[in-house]
Design a protein around this motif. Sequence first.
Motif, mmCIF file in Angstrom:
data_model
loop_
_atom_site.group_PDB
_atom_site.id
_atom_site.type_symbol
_atom_site.label_atom_id
_atom_site.label_comp_id
_atom_site.label_asym_id
_atom_site.label_seq_id
_atom_site.Cartn_x
_atom_site.Cartn_y
_atom_site.Cartn_z
ATOM 1 N N LEU A 74 8.284 -16.779 33.574
ATOM 2 C CA LEU A 74 8.880 -17.954 34.208
ATOM 3 C C LEU A 74 8.675 -17.956 35.721
ATOM 4 O O LEU A 74 8.498 -19.018 36.326
ATOM 5 N N LEU A 75 8.688 -16.783 36.333
ATOM 6 C CA LEU A 75 8.407 -16.713 37.767
ATOM 7 C C LEU A 75 6.969 -17.142 38.051
ATOM 8 O O LEU A 75 6.698 -17.829 39.040
ATOM 9 N N PRO B 88 16.207 -17.198 34.518
ATOM 10 C CA PRO B 88 14.745 -17.420 34.501
ATOM 11 C C PRO B 88 13.951 -16.329 35.224
ATOM 12 O O PRO B 88 12.740 -16.480 35.381
ATOM 13 N N ALA B 89 14.606 -15.277 35.676
ATOM 14 C CA ALA B 89 13.919 -14.242 36.455
ATOM 15 C C ALA B 89 13.134 -13.305 35.543
ATOM 16 O O ALA B 89 13.386 -12.102 35.466
ATOM 17 N N TYR C 171 12.379 -23.331 39.150
ATOM 18 C CA TYR C 171 13.325 -22.258 38.836
ATOM 19 C C TYR C 171 14.731 -22.834 38.664
ATOM 20 O O TYR C 171 15.456 -22.467 37.728
ATOM 21 N N SER C 172 15.104 -23.743 39.558
ATOM 22 C CA SER C 172 16.442 -24.335 39.492
ATOM 23 C C SER C 172 16.629 -25.171 38.233
ATOM 24 O O SER C 172 17.718 -25.189 37.653
ATOM 25 N N ALA D 299 6.868 -20.870 37.690
ATOM 26 C CA ALA D 299 7.481 -21.488 38.872
ATOM 27 C C ALA D 299 6.501 -21.493 40.044
ATOM 28 O O ALA D 299 6.424 -22.462 40.807
#
Length: 207
Positions: A21-22, A16-17, A185-186, A25
């Motif tokens: 997505l960051l 997801p990096a 993120y998890s 998050a």
Amino acid sequence: RKPPFWRAAPQLFRYPATPALLTMALVAGLVQNTLFVFELVVLVVAVRYGLQIITAMVEGKEQPPPLEHAIRGNISPFYRQMAALFVMLVGPLLLYFVSPVLSMVAQVLTVLAIPANIMLLAITGSLRASLNPASWVRMIWTIGAPYILLWFALTAVQSAPYVLLHLGMPVDGLSGVIIGFISFYSWMVCFATVSYTHLRAHETSLH
């Protein structure tokens, strides 16, 4: 042939990096413990996007799907996933009136089968197929030990904020932002792991 989970773990944690997505998050962290409607929107996006991650990886796509598909796309997968979890929660409780022992067995199975349910719903798109206990058992048996690790990962991500709250740690302010960010993120890592585990089990069954 895909490597074992423990070798692929670093890649899955980096999955997801991406800037989109960051950013999402971070938004999840900022709306943590704010208005319920904001938290609900984040939940909807997380569930819809997670199901899209599974579908994309099953189709052989190594890059995350566009986030906008989860923000502006069809919302019905979210409803189906929530309906599946509701049935998995209520069904075993209703069995108590038939047999307390049967109800307890069903509760254990449904709790253990949550990752299997998510996989089946993402792959088939069918609420009915995702609630088939025979399919749960077959998937759990096929995946084996990695499935248990996956279950623990999903449980840890889901319960971590409540554990911190129970321990008396602050879950608002900056701490809330950090918890919200890490939780979102998890969840994306867990969805990617769900799909990867399914694909590896499928390859193993073919051999």
